[in-house]
Design a protein around this motif. Structure first.
Motif, mmCIF file in Angstrom:
data_model
loop_
_atom_site.group_PDB
_atom_site.id
_atom_site.type_symbol
_atom_site.label_atom_id
_atom_site.label_comp_id
_atom_site.label_asym_id
_atom_site.label_seq_id
_atom_site.Cartn_x
_atom_site.Cartn_y
_atom_site.Cartn_z
ATOM 1 N N SER A 163 -1.065 58.968 53.248
ATOM 2 C CA SER A 163 -0.933 60.295 53.857
ATOM 3 C C SER A 163 0.402 60.901 53.435
ATOM 4 N N TYR A 164 0.534 62.181 53.678
ATOM 5 C CA TYR A 164 1.743 62.908 53.293
ATOM 6 C C TYR A 164 2.924 62.510 54.171
ATOM 7 N N THR A 165 4.094 62.455 53.586
ATOM 8 C CA THR A 165 5.310 62.196 54.359
ATOM 9 C C THR A 165 5.863 63.487 54.953
ATOM 10 N N TYR A 166 5.548 64.615 54.321
ATOM 11 C CA TYR A 166 6.040 65.917 54.778
ATOM 12 C C TYR A 166 5.348 66.296 56.087
ATOM 13 N N PRO A 167 5.983 66.852 57.085
ATOM 14 C CA PRO A 167 7.341 67.398 57.089
ATOM 15 C C PRO A 167 8.402 66.409 57.566
ATOM 16 N N LYS A 168 7.995 65.199 57.972
ATOM 17 C CA LYS A 168 8.980 64.239 58.464
ATOM 18 C C LYS A 168 9.999 63.881 57.379
ATOM 19 N N SER A 169 9.536 63.730 56.157
ATOM 20 C CA SER A 169 10.428 63.454 55.034
ATOM 21 C C SER A 169 9.888 64.149 53.794
ATOM 22 N N ARG A 170 10.721 64.265 52.794
ATOM 23 C CA ARG A 170 10.332 64.902 51.535
ATOM 24 C C ARG A 170 10.770 64.022 50.387
ATOM 25 N N GLY A 171 9.889 63.835 49.434
ATOM 26 C CA GLY A 171 10.253 63.069 48.245
ATOM 27 C C GLY A 171 11.302 63.800 47.435
ATOM 28 N N MET A 172 12.189 63.049 46.848
ATOM 29 C CA MET A 172 13.241 63.598 45.988
ATOM 30 C C MET A 172 13.365 62.701 44.770
ATOM 31 N N TYR A 173 13.968 63.227 43.723
ATOM 32 C CA TYR A 173 14.174 62.409 42.540
ATOM 33 C C TYR A 173 15.399 62.888 41.766
ATOM 34 N N ARG A 174 15.864 62.030 40.897
ATOM 35 C CA ARG A 174 16.913 62.371 39.967
ATOM 36 C C ARG A 174 16.537 61.732 38.648
ATOM 37 N N LYS A 175 16.497 62.513 37.594
ATOM 38 C CA LYS A 175 16.114 62.023 36.287
ATOM 39 C C LYS A 175 17.349 61.921 35.401
ATOM 40 N N TYR A 176 17.450 60.839 34.654
ATOM 41 C CA TYR A 176 18.563 60.638 33.723
ATOM 42 C C TYR A 176 18.128 60.916 32.313
#
Length: 136
Positions: free
Chosen positions: A123-136
């Motif tokens: 199930s979706y994590t939103y709105p409790k949390s939001r996925g984030m990322y950082r690409k190198y």
């Protein structure tokens, strides 16, 4: 779905892995990163049509507290035949045997892939949390 697809739990070679990712519309990875990532997978499922590498999925993580489902991809000419579901069934069998009651299993659903993952209880994590990322 064709019955004679071969399923393995061995990682593909890094070149085949990267080619399948690119053909499936995913980003490319360097050979070095692919080699390291594949060998450090917790679980891999690969699907072959005779000698042709047509689909895969992996589980990565620390083996206890956190698991992430990644690299779910099926070669475009083979999509729509239930292979994504077959790959997820193998992954879910692994997770059922190797997770703990408080383990956290996550994934990122691109495009309409959320329809597949919902079938397996994600199930979706939103709105409790939001996925984030950082690409190198």
């Amino acid at each position: 779905m064709k019955e004679q697809y071969m399923i393995t739990h061995e990682p593909p070679n890094p070149v085949d892995y990267n080619n399948l990712r690119l053909e499936g519309g995913m980003s490319g990875k360097s050979r070095e990163a692919s080699e390291e990532g594949l060998k450090n997978s917790l679980f891999v499922v690969c699907v072959y049509d005779e000698e042709t590498f047509i689909g895969m999925g992996r589980v990565i993580g620390d083996g206890g507290t956190f698991f992430q489902v990644v690299d779910i991809v099926v070669k475009p000419g083979y999509q729509g035949q239930g292979l994504g579901k077959l790959i997820m069934e193998h992954i879910m069998n692994f997770l059922e045997k190797h997770t703990y009651p408080d383990s956290y299993v996550s994934l990122i659903a691109d495009g309409s892939a959320d329809k597949l993952y919902k079938q397996f209880g994600f199930s979706y994590t939103y709105p409790k949390s939001r996925g984030m990322y950082r690409k190198y």
